[in-house]
Design an enzyme around this catalytic site. Sequence first.
Site, PDB file in Angstrom:
ATOM      1  N   CYS A   9       6.031  -1.514   8.801  1.00  0.00           N
ATOM      2  CA  CYS A   9       4.681  -1.739   8.271  1.00  0.00           C
ATOM      3  C   CYS A   9       4.704  -1.556   6.753  1.00  0.00           C
ATOM      4  CB  CYS A   9       3.655  -0.846   8.942  1.00  0.00           C
ATOM      5  SG  CYS A   9       4.044   0.904   8.935  1.00  0.00           S
ATOM      6  N   THR A  27       7.614   3.003   9.171  1.00  0.00           N
ATOM      7  CA  THR A  27       6.884   2.804   7.907  1.00  0.00           C
ATOM      8  C   THR A  27       7.819   2.281   6.830  1.00  0.00           C
ATOM      9  OG1 THR A  27       7.436   4.993   7.026  1.00  0.00           O
ATOM     10  CG2 THR A  27       5.329   4.772   8.230  1.00  0.00           C
ATOM     11  N   ASP A  28       7.238   1.587   5.859  1.00  0.00           N
ATOM     12  CA  ASP A  28       7.962   1.433   4.605  1.00  0.00           C
ATOM     13  C   ASP A  28       8.017   2.833   3.988  1.00  0.00           C
ATOM     14  OD1 ASP A  28       9.268   0.586   2.356  1.00  0.00           O
ATOM     15  OD2 ASP A  28       7.933  -1.105   1.956  1.00  0.00           O
ATOM     16  N   TRP A  29       8.883   3.005   2.999  1.00  0.00           N
ATOM     17  CA  TRP A  29       9.156   4.349   2.474  1.00  0.00           C
ATOM     18  C   TRP A  29       7.927   4.928   1.753  1.00  0.00           C
ATOM     19  CZ3 TRP A  29      12.267   2.833   5.636  1.00  0.00           C
ATOM     20  CH2 TRP A  29      13.470   3.452   5.917  1.00  0.00           C
TER      21      TRP A  29
END
Length: 765
Positions: free
Chosen positions: A252, A285-287
């Site tokens: 995401c 998640t993206d970071w």
Amino acid sequence: MHRVTVVIALLGGLSLCAAAPSQNITSDVYFYGNSPPVYPSPEGTGTGAWATAYEKAKELVAQLTDEEKLNLTAGTSTTTGCSGVIAAIPRVNFTGLCVSDAGNGLRGTDHVNSWASGIHVGASWNKTLAHERAQYMGQEFHRKGVNLLLGPVVGPLGRVAEGGRNWEGFSNDPYLTGALVYETVRGVQGSGVGVSTKHYIGNEQETNRNPETVDGVDVASVSSNIDDKTIHELYLWPFQDAVRAGSVAIMCSYERINNSYACQNSKTLNGLLKTELGFQGYVITDWGAQHGGIASANAGLDMVMPDSTLWGANLTTAIANGSMEASRLDDMVTRILATWYQLNQDTDFPTPGIGMPSSVDSEHQAVIGTSPDEKGALLQSAVEGHVLVKNTNGALPLQSPSLVSVFGYDAKGPEALSFVASFGTYSPAIQNSTLYVGGGSGSNSPSYLSTPLDALQQQAYEDSTAVVWDVSSQDPDVDPTSEACLVFINSYATEGFDRPGLVDDWSDTLVTNVAGKCNNTIVVIHNAGIRLVYDWIDHANVTAVILAHLPGQDTGHALVNLLYGRANPSGRLPYTIAKQASDYGSVLHPSEPQTPYGLFPQSDYAEGVYIDYRAFDQQNITPQFEFGFGLSYTTFNYSELDVRQTNGSTSQYPPSATIQEGGNPRLWDEIVKVTATVQNSGSVDGDEVAQLYVGIPNGPVRQLRGFEKVHIPVGQTAQVSFSLVRRDLSTWSVDAQQWLLQLGTYQVYVGRSSRDLPLTGQFSL
Ligand code: BGC
């Protein structure tokens, strides 16, 4: 009193506020549209090919303590160079996970290859080659102990012409991107490494992608405000193909979609992804993209990277006080562990992170990721993404020239070749050497670099001819006996920033300066996105132009094969090159927050599905080079179009069926079959990309709905055939919440590009 922007956000057919998009009103309250809520989060069902993996995962989950479950849902600190790590649970023989970037090759380590980037694969229009590249890349990740590859990219799709990360993805056309991501997912995962197709969804610009504090005031991420029809027909389309191919994870994005952060948006995660598309893997998640604790868990997020302060013990508290069901936590870990079994990583995987030292400059074991088997695919992937867009006076291929002059910073190698990603703005250190990959986390690490200048010198050595160069001056001297003057320029792009423009004056001046002195000036542009050429494309001395994209480490070798005719150009543009930047209209630049009230930046996708060639066709704008265009050293004739309805049901609504990965399987029922004959009518063997476009009633003038790349020897013919399935011929109905066939006449076009379509036909439903 605050002045705010009110945005209509339509998703799932709900209109949530009454004002027109971007209309400014004065209000004391912040009042925005939101995505309609979708709860509870659907549990993975273990359908189809997932059945055994789910069974095993459930057995393992039943043995885990609450703490062990929590540890599986968030990254932990690591001494490796993996981008993220999930800790092992030795008690139950779970060895942990190493996850690392990215979709164009492994980043930040040694002994791996720099592969052609996404845009280059898009320009190759070659499904088989995309599969092979992915398979070999997957094998490299496997040898290096990386369980999950953080890619491929299909978001950004490429809505914004200046988008900083468009080069990581394949094309701004959803069909082309969908076909190539399907092969990429299958290729990588066939090697026992997972993919996390990213960035889901609406990650179409770098500007304001993350929340930030400006002058002490908190500014949220930009909100991509996308209506229900547009999200289905453009942005979700390639994710659907990725899920159908079995993508074990989906990442995401940083953005908000219709004003809810992507990693806690229940409509896009629980709704579109897990319900409509039947996604069985996990959402990562993206970071640093997690902004809510229980809200994100209930909205369908399964794993947080690189760590989470919001989850951990808080989830236990939430379960105890009833804010979250215990079954949600079990579903998260079941999904995560099922992918481990699905990829046979429980039985056939090296120690996670074994080839990922925290720094390549410190003591570490050599783990060789590369293999000699890859050489052919590495070079061919580099060759096929070059697009020849101009070739006059027989300029190319070169015919044993006695003297070649080389100009431009992009011909030479960098001062140092490092394994570390070239993150950064428009630093000269990055731009002022040959561009083989873009910047940021999608960068990759080459084993060596074949520069254009090196490869041209090698050629000169073999031919006993001369090559001279000046790769620094903007107005170089030219030896008048030069038979060809090659000018190398580039157009850089990197994660974190959108591009400052689609041309640069310094490079354009270099081209016109050389063209002023040399009547056979051949321009090569390594472009990480759309690059305009209006300054010099019609100059009589500019005889040939190649858009060379981002070929990876074999760049020079590949180019010289094309220049000298050992390979025949077969790339086609995966986007439109306009005559002028303003032709891209409202999607030329990223959306900027409206100052000083831009606390919640908004980006309204008011153009709907009309981006790139759909918009040029709709507005009757003549492009410089259209979507799908590219020249060859030979020519192809088209004939014998045949359009026939096959046996698929033509009821307007898709027959109902149990949702499988990718959604309703009946969307892939063939309804029409199109065939045509292509003949190589020129004098050398070559590869043609036969393209099929369909005009769906009430839709854009035409949309790509099929392509086949075929090798055809001189004088011979090939039959190309395209299968049009229900999804290809449907439009998304907001009222019905279904893909519906349209009643009326469909136009069919087959040919060489989106504007060179010698065969036309039609059928009616
Ligand atoms: C990027 C992702 C990447 C992640 C891990 C983020 O900044 O947006 O694409 O996978 O970093 O490096």
